[in-house]
Design a protein around this motif. Structure first.
Motif, mmCIF file in Angstrom:
data_model
loop_
_atom_site.group_PDB
_atom_site.id
_atom_site.type_symbol
_atom_site.label_atom_id
_atom_site.label_comp_id
_atom_site.label_asym_id
_atom_site.label_seq_id
_atom_site.Cartn_x
_atom_site.Cartn_y
_atom_site.Cartn_z
ATOM 1 N N ALA A 56 -1.089 -52.298 90.884
ATOM 2 C CA ALA A 56 0.550 -52.347 90.415
ATOM 3 C C ALA A 56 0.803 -53.836 90.764
ATOM 4 N N LEU A 72 5.737 -48.382 88.482
ATOM 5 C CA LEU A 72 4.102 -48.710 88.111
ATOM 6 C C LEU A 72 3.327 -48.011 89.257
ATOM 7 N N ILE A 107 -1.314 -46.998 84.561
ATOM 8 C CA ILE A 107 -0.112 -47.853 84.344
ATOM 9 C C ILE A 107 0.242 -48.361 82.947
#
Length: 272
Positions: A56, A72, A107
């Motif tokens: 992330a 995220l 993501i």
């Protein structure tokens, strides 16, 4: 204990700790494979959670400030859970490698579904990419920034500012360039079953990777360095900036330019 033997003892202690940790994770996987309970899965999620934070953080580099890294991470957790449920330890692939691809994919899928890139930015990205394709075809080489700016009718400073804006559209794994035009954008999604090798698929994948390697070799030296450090050495944009002696913002521009140029060259080769 003498000074000379202390470092060896510390090394032995670290090795023993790693061995113990490896044994513990193997036990977790065995328990999950034997009885895939919620508790066993949660223990694996907890163990591999740092992977989500790492991925992330990498994806979040260069994103607008309104994109919360916590969001995220939340998306990445779903990717981690999916990876745990579908991973087969018997195939010999390291779980960390497999999971990071799944996490990143989850993501990026979530970011795309939010349509967080303004339409005008997407439009400008397509315009720049078409310009790169057109100039590359006519010149027989990678066009310089000055040539691209002249073709677009803007100044060099304006082009670099545009690259900064277009970084929003270049949050894409390098392997997605190889999968351009395919249903799946992730190499992991198309990992072959080791018990059912498709020779044709192997040849196609080898050709795709050769195309990508050729495209990278045609980039300018600085663009090649950025691509290498970011995708293969796992450096952040800030770390690459320190290596090159430029600002993080400038590295972001270089990264965007490199991705756009790679896309243009691959599409030129495939006729897409």
């Amino acid at each position: 204990m003498t000074t000379s033997t202390r470092p060896q003892a510390e090394t032995d202690d670290r090795a023993a700790a790693r061995t113990e940790a490896d044994a513990a994770i193997r036990t977790l996987w065995h328990d999950f494979a034997t009885e895939p309970t919620q508790r066993a899965r949660d223990r694996l999620v907890l163990h591999y959670a740092p992977l989500v934070k790492y991925v992330a953080g990498r994806v979040g580099t260069g994103l607008p400030t309104h994109v919360d890294v916590a969001d995220l991470i939340q998306s990445g957790i779903f990717g981690l859970v999916d990876a745990i449920e579908k991973f087969d330890p018997e195939r010999g692939l390291r779980f960390e490698t497999y999971a990071m691809q799944r996490i990143r994919g989850a993501i990026l899928d979530d970011l795309r579904s939010q349509d967080w890139v303004p339409r005008v930015v997407r439009s400008r990205a397509r315009e720049v990419q078409r310009t790169l394709e057109r100039l590359g075809a006519s010149l027989g080489r990678t066009p310089t920034d000055a040539e691209v700016a002249a073709e677009l009718g803007i100044s060099l400073a304006e082009l670099r500012e545009l690259y900064g804006q277009l970084r929003l559209t270049s949050v894409v794994a390098l392997e997605a360039l190889v999968a351009e035009g395919k249903e799946s954008e992730s190499v992991v999604e198309s990992l072959p079953d080791e018990d059912a090798v498709d020779p044709a698929a192997v040849l196609v994948d080898r050709d795709n990777r050769k195309q990508l390697a050729d495209a990278i070799s045609q980039l300018s030296e600085r663009d090649r360095v950025v691509v290498s450090l970011y995708y293969f050495e796992s450096l952040t944009l800030a770390e690459i900036g320190k290596v090159l002696g430029v600002t993080e913002s400038r590295v972001s521009q270089l990264h965007t330019r490199a991705v756009l140029r790679l896309r243009a060259k691959l599409q030129e080769h495939t006729g897409a």
